[in-house]
Design a protein around this motif. Structure first.
Motif, short mmCIF file in Angstrom:
data_model
loop_
_atom_site.label_atom_id
_atom_site.label_comp_id
_atom_site.label_asym_id
_atom_site.label_seq_id
_atom_site.Cartn_x
_atom_site.Cartn_y
_atom_site.Cartn_z
N VAL A 73 29.78 15.39 -38.97
CA VAL A 73 30.81 16.34 -39.41
C VAL A 73 31.28 15.92 -40.79
O VAL A 73 31.27 14.74 -41.13
CB VAL A 73 32.01 16.38 -38.44
CG1 VAL A 73 31.67 17.11 -37.16
CG2 VAL A 73 32.51 14.97 -38.13
N GLN A 74 31.68 16.90 -41.57
CA GLN A 74 32.20 16.61 -42.90
C GLN A 74 33.71 16.78 -42.93
O GLN A 74 34.29 17.56 -42.16
CB GLN A 74 31.54 17.51 -43.94
CG GLN A 74 30.09 17.16 -44.21
CD GLN A 74 29.57 17.79 -45.49
OE1 GLN A 74 30.01 18.87 -45.88
NE2 GLN A 74 28.64 17.13 -46.15
N SER A 77 35.41 20.17 -42.97
CA SER A 77 35.50 21.01 -41.78
C SER A 77 36.90 21.06 -41.20
O SER A 77 37.24 21.99 -40.46
CB SER A 77 34.52 20.52 -40.71
OG SER A 77 34.88 19.23 -40.25
N GLU A 80 39.31 23.17 -44.31
CA GLU A 80 39.00 24.51 -44.78
C GLU A 80 39.90 25.58 -44.19
O GLU A 80 39.94 26.70 -44.70
CB GLU A 80 37.54 24.84 -44.49
CG GLU A 80 37.18 24.81 -43.01
CD GLU A 80 35.68 24.93 -42.78
OE1 GLU A 80 34.94 24.88 -43.79
OE2 GLU A 80 35.27 25.05 -41.61
#
Length: 296
Positions: A73-74, A77, A80
């Motif tokens: 996961v970044q 995420s 945003e």
């Protein structure tokens, strides 16, 4: 003889206590999170641990971690959707400090009336590549059992593994969080703190220690969101409070309150003057108001 024996026992106890105190003072107690007995970092780690505030700095959001299920996961995420983020740096084999930090975060989440998930998110990221997603998931299960934290999908405990180890280092560098691995103890030396990010990934505030007052936590999140979370009263409060660097908490701005109070008094007096002026204007020469009903 009894007196001599009592004196001998007293001297023996005093010498034993003195020797024990000397052992503690020399820092031979087991280290905790890279710290020695008196809480001071050993010389080999001096200058490598601490927090250098980077307020206004933008954190890279392309950093990749592993969530509790082990999926990559970044950071983007969880930013945003336009909600602020509270970040804690921990590791799950930590002997004490990290669990206290996480407990403090959970207590702050439970104390504030902002909604986890709806208003903000929390991220506890591990600095230890030996931590596994399953270990993080077990730690998260502890807080799930509390039942007072709200949406635990917004309470993230991420790890890095060896593959993404550079991500946590880049994140720590971006926010000024300095930690160090002590090869002698196999532990990490680090500080206890929360870092608050705006939805644009900008560092907005640091909350230090292991206990985070609900008011400070809430005001920090309202500030990080630039007033987009919380009630109208919360947005008013953030104009009345400012962060006191010495006290490391939010305190009332006396000057701001004085200005607000003065403005309210001026409005009150202005309204009263307008009321009496209109009343005088409406009076007839004989002293009665024009609106007085005519006699039958």
């Amino acid at each position: 003889m009894r007196l001599r024996a009592l004196l001998t026992l007293t001297v023996g106890v005093a010498l034993a206590m003195g020797a024990n105190a000397q052992v503690i003072q020399q820092g031979s107690m087991p280290p905790l999170d890279g710290q020695e007995g008196q809480g001071a970092l050993p010389n080999r780690l001096a200058g490598q641990v601490g927090i250098i505030e980077a307020l206004g700095n933008t954190v890279p959001t392309d950093l990749t971690f592993l969530n509790e299920e082990g999926a990559p996961v970044q950071l983007a995420s969880i930013l945003e959707d336009g909600r602020p983020l509270a970040i804690a740096f921990v590791y799950h084999s930590c002997p004490m400090l990290c669990s206290l930090v996480l407990d403090g975060v959970a207590d702050a989440v439970a104390e504030t009336d902002l909604d986890l998930g709806q208003d903000y998110q929390v991220l506890a990221v591990s600095m230890d590549p030996r931590d596994t997603p399953s270990r993080a998931d077990s730690a998260k299960a502890k807080y799930a059992r509390r039942g007072d934290l709200g949406d635990l999908d917004a309470f993230h405990l991420w790890t890095v593994g060896e593959e993404y180890e550079s991500s946590v280092q880049r994140l720590a560098d971006a926010v000024g969080f300095k930690y160090a691995y002590d090869v002698r103890t196999g532990e990490y030396a680090h500080s206890g703190a929360l870092v608050l990010l705006s939805p644009e990934a900008k560092v907005t505030r640091y909350l230090y220690g292991i206990n985070y007052a609900g008011r400070d936590f809430k005001l920090g999140l309202v500030e990080a969101s630039e007033g987009t979370v919380g009630t109208a009263f919360d947005r008013f409060l953030i104009t009345c409070y400012e962060y006191d660097e010495d006290a490391q908490s939010y305190s009332l701005q006396v000057l701001t309150l004085t200005k607000i109070g003065g403005a309210l008094l001026m409005l009150l007096f202005g309204g009263l003057l307008a009321f009496y002026w209109r009343r005088e204007v409406n009076r007839t020469p004989d002293g009665w108001d024009d609106a007085r009903p005519a006699a039958a």
